[in-house]
Design an enzyme around this catalytic site. Structure first.
Site, mmCIF file in Angstrom:
data_model
loop_
_atom_site.group_PDB
_atom_site.id
_atom_site.type_symbol
_atom_site.label_atom_id
_atom_site.label_comp_id
_atom_site.label_asym_id
_atom_site.label_seq_id
_atom_site.Cartn_x
_atom_site.Cartn_y
_atom_site.Cartn_z
ATOM 1 C CE1 TYR A 240 -8.382 1.023 -9.970
ATOM 2 C CE2 TYR A 240 -6.131 0.908 -11.001
ATOM 3 C CZ TYR A 240 -7.187 0.561 -10.363
ATOM 4 O OH TYR A 240 -6.955 -1.160 -10.389
ATOM 5 N N GLY B 216 0.753 -0.768 -0.053
ATOM 6 C CA GLY B 216 0.002 -0.085 0.001
ATOM 7 C C GLY B 216 1.031 0.995 -0.119
ATOM 8 C CB CYS C 226 -14.270 0.904 -30.237
ATOM 9 S SG CYS C 226 -13.294 1.280 -31.341
ATOM 10 C CD GLU C 227 -15.419 0.605 -24.560
ATOM 11 O OE1 GLU C 227 -16.147 1.569 -23.694
ATOM 12 O OE2 GLU C 227 -15.764 -0.846 -24.226
ATOM 13 C CD GLU D 14 1.138 -8.970 2.092
ATOM 14 O OE1 GLU D 14 0.718 -10.516 2.579
ATOM 15 O OE2 GLU D 14 0.115 -8.838 1.956
ATOM 16 N N PRO D 15 5.036 -4.757 -0.480
ATOM 17 C CG PRO D 15 7.285 -4.630 -0.919
ATOM 18 C CD PRO D 15 6.904 -5.632 -0.418
ATOM 19 N N GLY D 16 4.035 -4.091 -3.735
ATOM 20 C CA GLY D 16 3.611 -3.521 -5.114
ATOM 21 C C GLY D 16 3.866 -2.879 -5.602
ATOM 22 N NE ARG D 17 -0.237 1.847 -5.918
ATOM 23 C CZ ARG D 17 -1.616 1.714 -6.581
ATOM 24 N NH1 ARG D 17 -0.639 2.134 -8.447
ATOM 25 N NH2 ARG D 17 -2.197 1.502 -6.931
ATOM 26 C CE1 TYR E 118 -1.398 -3.857 -8.174
ATOM 27 C CE2 TYR E 118 -0.327 -1.960 -8.360
ATOM 28 C CZ TYR E 118 -0.932 -3.191 -7.756
ATOM 29 O OH TYR E 118 -0.682 -3.570 -6.375
HETATM 30 C C1 LIG Z 1 -2.189 -5.325 -4.383
HETATM 31 C C2 LIG Z 1 -1.834 -6.292 -2.930
HETATM 32 C C3 LIG Z 1 -1.213 -5.984 -2.135
HETATM 33 C C4 LIG Z 1 0.486 -4.746 -2.820
HETATM 34 O O1 LIG Z 1 -0.260 -3.671 -2.358
HETATM 35 P P1 LIG Z 1 0.297 -2.584 -2.682
HETATM 36 O O2 LIG Z 1 -0.214 -0.894 -3.190
HETATM 37 O O3 LIG Z 1 0.438 -1.946 -4.468
HETATM 38 O O4 LIG Z 1 1.896 -2.359 -2.759
HETATM 39 C C5 LIG Z 1 -0.772 -6.414 -0.908
HETATM 40 N N1 LIG Z 1 -0.921 -6.937 -0.188
HETATM 41 C C6 LIG Z 1 -2.406 -7.119 -0.949
HETATM 42 C C7 LIG Z 1 -2.917 -8.501 -0.205
HETATM 43 C C8 LIG Z 1 -2.597 -7.063 -2.143
HETATM 44 O O5 LIG Z 1 -4.148 -7.389 -2.478
#
Ligand SMILES: *Cc1c(COP(=O)(O)O)cnc(C)c1O
Length: 423
Positions: A321, A243, A348-349, A278-281, A377
């Site tokens: 978003y 997050g 086509c949107e 759990e870092p993604g973004r 994403y």
């Molecule tokens: C999507 C997700 C993340 C990653 O979130 P980011 O905002 O990209 O860091 C971590 N944990 C869970 C359970 C998720 O669904």
């Protein structure tokens, strides 16, 4: 740029990824193409590792942000784990060499087949999100005569102050279970011999730029963890989800050291506890740009449109978003006159746009643009809508690059389809 380092910058008027002029990629690989910087991706991972250095923690990269095998291999090389939300992501993570003992399985709707695959791989922890899911995992584990390590995802009902589609910790969201429900489920889970209860978790949303929601939810989770421990539950892992937000435009991203310090402090009085992040973004987001080529200029009803070859099927965030992505020409144009325009794709949107109300210089057909902060994403949410082959992915390191995913072709669009007649 996060951490004060720029991996995509102009040098002598030409936009580079690390030491490589991006026009080389647009010419040799074509467009649209996602271009990742290896150094940027590693820098983001290392910044987080540094922030948590010396503490008991496990970093599990969130695969859904950007799931190319070459990126996951970088995660694996650093000895980090993965946060997955499907059997497909499990397959990717294992194939890229991530240790199953560092894989956390999240998500509200794991199927029996996915549970079987995860148990077979002996992954680290299932984050369960409902009673039904708990009972299904118990059934599958018994059938396989395997023990599942579990935690429950608790919904702390904290407002993350982010886009409603990526706020996941409010009490009316589909995710997690309430505290009361969690207490009941932990008591139930203890009676199931196929379970080893080891953790508690949450994930309250994405693109957070304030510390307070993280702190509030962590304190709630820490309280619950203490309570559960006092009842004899062996809670040793606290998963605080992902997050952490990034800078797309003018956001002020959280300092990772402040984030880590706050997190560790919130759980400091719980002995033998490992924090899971759990870092993604924050890892992938500013590690890539999407290159697109201008096809046409047009005006309708007095509005200026730049039509390019990338569309919402390649990068859906603006459409889904209303997200902002900076748009930079590959050739710098200092002092060029700017005028408001929408950068749109061929789909086509009317919702198909990459940028709206944006001050852009005059652009000619053939000019290339970089859509910035597209790493998270971006490709992972892309689709074949309008039967558009998905873009190529390229990884840059220093002055070199490799195609890490071929551009799809027409054959791949119809693979698995047949022309059959029903009588
Ligand atoms: C999507 C997700 C993340 C990653 O979130 P980011 O905002 O990209 O860091 C971590 N944990 C869970 C359970 C998720 O669904």
């Amino acid at each position: 740029m996060d951490g004060g380092r720029e991996f995509f910058a102009y040098r002598d008027g030409r936009l580079h990824a690390e030491d490589l002029p991006l026009e080389i990629i647009s010419r040799e690989v074509g467009t649209p193409v996602y271009v990742y910087s290896k150094a940027a991706f590693l820098h983001a991972l290392k910044s987080l590792e540094d922030a948590f250095k010396g503490s008991r923690h496990l970093i599990c990269y969130s695969v859904k942000a950007a799931s190319n095998l070459s990126l996951l291999a970088l995660v694996a090389e650093r000895g980090l784990g993965a946060d997955i939300v499907s059997g497909g992501e499990l397959y990717r993570a294992l194939k890229a060499g991530v240790s199953p003992r560092r894989i956390v399985y999240s998500g509200v709707g794991k199927t029996a087949r996915e549970m079987r695959e995860a148990l077979e791989a002996e992954l680290f922890m299932f984050n369960l999100e409902s009673e039904g899911e708990m009972l299904e995992l118990a059934r599958v584990a018994e059938e396989m005569d395997k023990v599942a390590q579990i935690s429950f995802r608790v919904n702390p009902d904290v407002d993350p102050h982010t886009h409603p589609y990526v706020a996941t910790g409010l009490k009316e969201s589909k995710f997690g279970v309430s505290r009361e429900e969690a207490r009941r489920l932990y008591a139930e889970a203890r009676k199931i011999p196929w379970f080893k209860v080891i953790g508690i978790g949450c994930h309250i949303g994405s693109q957070l730029t304030e510390l307070a929601p993280f702190r509030d939810s962590l304190l709630i989770l820490a309280d619950l963890a203490r309570e559960l421990r006092s009842q004899g539950h062996n809670i040793r892992y606290l998963d605080m989800g992902g997050g952490v937000g990034i800078r797309y435009r003018d956001e002020n991203p959280l300092s990772l050291s402040a984030y880590a310090e706050m997190s560790l402090k919130a759980v400091s009085d719980i002995p033998d506890l490992t924090l899971v992040v759990e870092p993604g973004r924050s890892v992938a987001g500013n590690s890539a740009v999407l290159l697109t080529r201008v096809l046409y200029n047009k005006r309708n009803g007095g509005k200026r449109f730049v039509v390019a070859d990338a569309a919402m099927n390649d990068l859906i965030r603006p459409s889904l978003y209303g997200s902002y992505h900076a748009v930079w020409p590959l050739n710098e144009r200092p002092g060029a006159a700017l005028s408001p325009a929408a950068l749109v794709g061929p789909v086509c949107e009317s919702g198909d746009f990459l940028a709206k109300d944006r001050e852009l210089p005059d652009l000619a057909p053939g000019d290339c643009l970089a859509v910035k902060s597209a790493g998270a994403y971006g490709f992972s949410m892309s689709s074949n809508y309008n039967s558009r082959p998905r873009a190529a992915e390229v990884l840059v390191s220093g002055g070199d690059f490799r195609v890490i995913r071929e551009r799809e072709d027409y054959e791949s669009l119809v693979s698995g389809e047949d022309i059959l007649q029903l009588n």
